[in-house]
Design an enzyme around this catalytic site. Structure first.
Site, PDB file in Angstrom:
ATOM      1  N   HIS A 142     -11.276  -4.170   1.756  1.00  0.00           N
ATOM      2  CA  HIS A 142     -12.594  -4.085   1.393  1.00  0.00           C
ATOM      3  C   HIS A 142     -13.512  -5.176   1.656  1.00  0.00           C
ATOM      4  O   HIS A 142     -13.043  -6.397   1.490  1.00  0.00           O
ATOM      5  CB  HIS A 142     -13.005  -3.331   0.076  1.00  0.00           C
ATOM      6  N   GLU A 187      -6.462   5.739  -0.394  1.00  0.00           N
ATOM      7  CA  GLU A 187      -6.525   5.115   0.929  1.00  0.00           C
ATOM      8  C   GLU A 187      -7.849   5.205   1.597  1.00  0.00           C
ATOM      9  O   GLU A 187      -8.348   4.042   2.307  1.00  0.00           O
ATOM     10  CB  GLU A 187      -5.474   5.350   2.101  1.00  0.00           C
ATOM     11  N   ASP A 231      -4.020  -8.442  -0.878  1.00  0.00           N
ATOM     12  CA  ASP A 231      -4.415  -7.651  -1.998  1.00  0.00           C
ATOM     13  C   ASP A 231      -4.682  -6.189  -1.886  1.00  0.00           C
ATOM     14  O   ASP A 231      -4.639  -5.876  -0.630  1.00  0.00           O
ATOM     15  CB  ASP A 231      -6.236  -8.228  -1.986  1.00  0.00           C
ATOM     16  N   HIS A 235      -3.794   0.491  -0.890  1.00  0.00           N
ATOM     17  CA  HIS A 235      -5.273   1.201  -0.501  1.00  0.00           C
ATOM     18  C   HIS A 235      -5.353   1.168   1.183  1.00  0.00           C
ATOM     19  O   HIS A 235      -6.285   1.589   1.448  1.00  0.00           O
ATOM     20  CB  HIS A 235      -6.186   0.592  -1.291  1.00  0.00           C
ATOM     21  N   GLU A 255       0.192  -6.602  -2.698  1.00  0.00           N
ATOM     22  CA  GLU A 255      -0.051  -6.214  -3.910  1.00  0.00           C
ATOM     23  C   GLU A 255       0.027  -4.592  -4.022  1.00  0.00           C
ATOM     24  O   GLU A 255      -0.742  -4.201  -3.387  1.00  0.00           O
ATOM     25  CB  GLU A 255      -1.227  -6.736  -4.652  1.00  0.00           C
ATOM     26  N   GLY A 259       3.628   1.107 -11.687  1.00  0.00           N
ATOM     27  CA  GLY A 259       4.846   0.829 -12.501  1.00  0.00           C
ATOM     28  C   GLY A 259       6.239   1.662 -11.898  1.00  0.00           C
ATOM     29  O   GLY A 259       7.191   1.279 -12.352  1.00  0.00           O
ATOM     30  N   ARG A 369      -8.737 -16.070 -16.929  1.00  0.00           N
ATOM     31  CA  ARG A 369      -8.943 -17.014 -15.782  1.00  0.00           C
ATOM     32  C   ARG A 369      -9.592 -18.355 -16.326  1.00  0.00           C
ATOM     33  O   ARG A 369     -10.559 -18.859 -15.579  1.00  0.00           O
ATOM     34  CB  ARG A 369     -10.023 -15.985 -14.776  1.00  0.00           C
TER      35      ARG A 369
END
Ligand SMILES: *[C@@H]1O[C@H](CO)[C@@H](O)[C@H](O)[C@H]1NC(C)=O
Ligand SMILES: *[C@@H]1O[C@H](CO)[C@@H](O)[C@H](O)[C@H]1NC(C)=O
Ligand SMILES: *[C@@H]1O[C@H](CO)[C@@H](O)[C@H](O)[C@H]1NC(C)=O
Ligand SMILES: *[C@@H]1O[C@H](CO)[C@@H](O)[C@H](O)[C@H]1NC(C)=O
Ligand SMILES: *[C@@H]1O[C@H](CO)[C@@H](O)[C@H](O)[C@H]1NC(C)=O
Ligand SMILES: *[C@@H]1O[C@H](CO)[C@@H](O)[C@H](O)[C@H]1NC(C)=O
Ligand SMILES: *[C@@H]1O[C@H](CO)[C@@H](O)[C@H](O)[C@H]1NC(C)=O
Ligand SMILES: *[C@@H]1O[C@H](CO)[C@@H](O)[C@H](O)[C@H]1NC(C)=O
Length: 555
Positions: A142, A187, A231, A235, A255, A259, A369
């Site tokens: 994206h 996706e 990342d 998708h 990534e 689970g 972070r």
């Protein structure tokens, strides 16, 4: 337009760092320090505070990383994973600024907040001079378009600022991902939400596929990248990945946030590796309290060993920037030390997220972070710094002592006491527990046939010794709920850094004979080499220029 932009990169090609290596087997014995570029180090080392709640750029840079490689190397890591490097949306969105780098706007330019192309190349070269690898995070799935940050209304979705894809038809029609049981929905619909929709690249379009493949080839070559963290890999359709990975030509770790081992495993057929999320969930739950159940951990690991294409190169982690830190769940130091031990004695490549070694406790994003620089990169009197440094060292010692260590799946050794977990991965034996530091229960790990008869083993976390019985069995009492990592005393060098007072090994390969024959069983902490000298051969760099010249023409 694309070629024009690329030529901006071409001007500075003389400084191109070469990729050190970067195949899956090159990465297998490595250990990765994950850092957030904006949050690791400022160029000027000032005491500027960083308030995570404000979700803004805090000022970390590539130069800042280069200046503090001694710290990372001192912890025993030989690879870093940095945030995405490309130019992101500049506006402050409904979810703050793009300090994390995951909101690409122009993938042909760099994120100026982090530095210049020369700064990134200098980081790559500095790493390579230390025999360290550079893993760069990338996002293919994206982009974030300027006006879509404020609204997702169809009429105002504006793709014109996106580079190199600036037409609506370059993206899937707008729909948000709503059904994770429907892979087409996962996706082809968009991540994000109506406040910040993430424009979902049409990765079914052959011309987009070819542009992305050329892009990644150019990026890897321009900056001497040794590996990629990809990342949101789940998708994008699986059959997009093989050609992309081939164009990249380096190690790829996807990534796949799930689970379920059964869902994650097929991605290890199309990429070299995935981040081992199935194991992350069971690791976290089994060690975060005295009631954690090791059966789930054992099942997930056993399933992964049976279904991942190459279990020895998946990314094994306890923390990352997307999940609450382990110490936001429990601060019992014994539980923390047990959980932290796991990725280093697991089958995969250990990954430690910045700040865990400093005892950071941030919960869900954005609290997790935290900037690292307020710690002043202190290493002394930091129990978890010492812990992780030892874990890295013993893993290297084990790999040096037994050439099968990295590729042989670990075995669980059944314990009667459900609070105990024992693992054999020769020459290591890991004895773990979730009893916690205050337990008064008397518990003993029992493992038969895990060592040679009467062999002297060292718990590298305490330097206590344990003698195996006549049939190579060990029986070790739990002390204070702490983990123990045993290795033969002969696999540690007398002049090494790991428990030298009880080590019996010499330099060179250990007495077990299976090692590389070149490395010492013990690992010394290398001091920084600074910037002097150029580690890269100029001939290779000139070749790189020629190659990139062709590439630029191709674009
Ligand atoms: C951090 O920022 C938040 C949000 O602006 C604010 O409420 C909080 O007081 C700040 N914390 C500090 C320590 O400045
Ligand atoms: C150091 O850099 C930070 C981040 O760019 C900046 O906010 C700060 O003002 C600088 N401090 C000094 C003393 O230059
Ligand atoms: C965008 O247009 C489509 C088709 O007309 C419609 O189904 C969808 O609800 C619209 N989205 C928004 C956010 O208005
Ligand atoms: C799956 O998702 C796609 C895209 O959103 C949609 O067109 C399709 O109808 C969905 N299929 C099912 C069975 O729900
Ligand atoms: C642990 O989980 C297993 C299933 O994975 C279950 O059979 C067992 O009863 C659980 N034990 C406890 C103490 O909850
Ligand atoms: C252990 O016991 C001490 C003293 O009762 C207590 O202060 C501490 O919080 C306990 N630690 C944990 C992790 O339960
Ligand atoms: C140990 O000593 C040998 C020489 O005997 C040397 O080559 C090696 O580098 C030393 N190792 C460490 C960790 O100091
Ligand atoms: C080395 O590792 C292999 C695979 O686990 C094991 O079979 C062998 O016994 C080990 N050798 C030593 C000396 O530890």
């Amino acid at each position: 337009m694309f070629a024009t932009r690329f030529s901006v990169f071409s001007v500075i090609l003389l400084a191109v760092p070469t990729t050190l290596a970067g195949s899956a087997s090159d990465w297998r014995g490595r250990a990765i320090y994950q850092l957030l570029t904006d949050r690791f180090s400022l160029s000027n080392d000032s005491a500027t505070p960083c308030n995570t709640t404000q979700v803004q750029y805090c000022g970390g840079t590539w130069n800042g990383i280069t200046n503090h490689l001694d710290y990372i190397q001192g912890l025993g890591f030989d690879s870093i994973w940095i945030s995405p490097v490309v130019a992101n949306v500049e506006q402050t969105t409904a979810y703050g600024q793009a300090y994390h780098g995951y909101w690409a706007q122009d993938i042909t330019s760099l994120n100026a907040h982090f530095g210049t192309a020369d700064d990134l190349k200098a980081l790559s070269s500095a790493l390579h001079k230390r025999n360290m690898y550079l893993m760069v995070d990338i996002v293919v799935n994206h982009f974030v378009s300027t006006s879509s940050v404020a609204t997702s209304d169809n009429a105002t979705l504006d793709f014109s600022k996106l580079v190199p894809f600036s037409k609506a038809t370059d993206f899937h029609p707008y729909c948000l991902v709503t059904d994770y049981n429907n892979q087409t929905n996962v996706e082809q619909c968009w991540l994000g939400d109506e406040h910040l929709p993430l424009a979902d690249l049409n990765t079914e379009d052959p011309s987009i596929v070819s542009t992305m493949n050329n892009w990644i080839e150019g990026l890897v070559k321009s900056y001497g990248i040794d590996g990629l963290r990809i990342d949101t890999a789940k998708h994008i359709r699986k059959d997009f990945w093989p050609a992309f990975a081939k164009a990249a030509g380096v190690f790829t770790m996807g990534e796949v946030l799930i689970g379920d081992v059964g869902y994650a495993a097929p991605y290890t057929e199309v990429l070299d590796s995935v981040l081992d999320y199935p194991n992350y969930y069971t690791l976290t739950s089994s060690f975060s309290s005295q009631t954690g159940n090791f059966s789930a951990l054992i099942s997930s690991v056993t399933a992964s060993q049976q279904s991942y294409s190459t279990p020895s190169v998946v990314g094994s982690f306890l923390e990352n920037h997307d999940n609450p830190r382990f110490q936001s769940i429990t601060q019992d130091i014994s539980l923390v030390k047990n959980a932290m031990t796991w990725p280093f004695i697991q089958d995969g490549i250990p990954i430690l997220y910045q700040g865990q070694e400093q005892g950071f406790t941030g919960g869900a994003e954005p609290s997790n972070r935290e900037a690292l620089w307020p710690t002043a990169f202190q290493m002394s009197n930091k129990p978890l710094v010492a812990h992780v440094t030892t874990l890295n060292a013993v893993r290297k010692a084990a790999a040096a002592a037994n050439s099968s260590f990295l590729t042989t799946p670990l075995k669980f050794i059944t314990q009667q006491d459900p609070s105990l977990l024992a693992v054999s991965k020769p020459p290591l034996i890991a004895l773990l527990t979730n009893l916690g530091s205050n337990s008064t229960k008397s518990s003993t790990w029992v493992a038969s046939g895990v060592a040679s008869a009467n062999e002297v083993l060292v718990d590298v976390l305490s330097c206590a010794t344990v003698k195996a019985d006549g049939s190579g069995g060990v029986s070790v009492a739990v002390v204070g709920g702490l983990p123990q990592v045993l290795i033969p005393a002969s696999a540690l060098a007398k002049n090494g850094t790991v428990c030298p007072s009880v080590a019996t090994g010499s330099t060179g390969s250990s007495s077990s004979g299976g090692g590389s024959g070149k490395k010492s069983g013990a690992i010394s902490i290398r001091s920084g080499l600074g910037f002097e000298g150029m580690g890269d051969g100029w001939v290779v760099r000139v070749l790189g220029v020629v190659l990139l010249g062709f590439l630029a023409q191709g674009w």
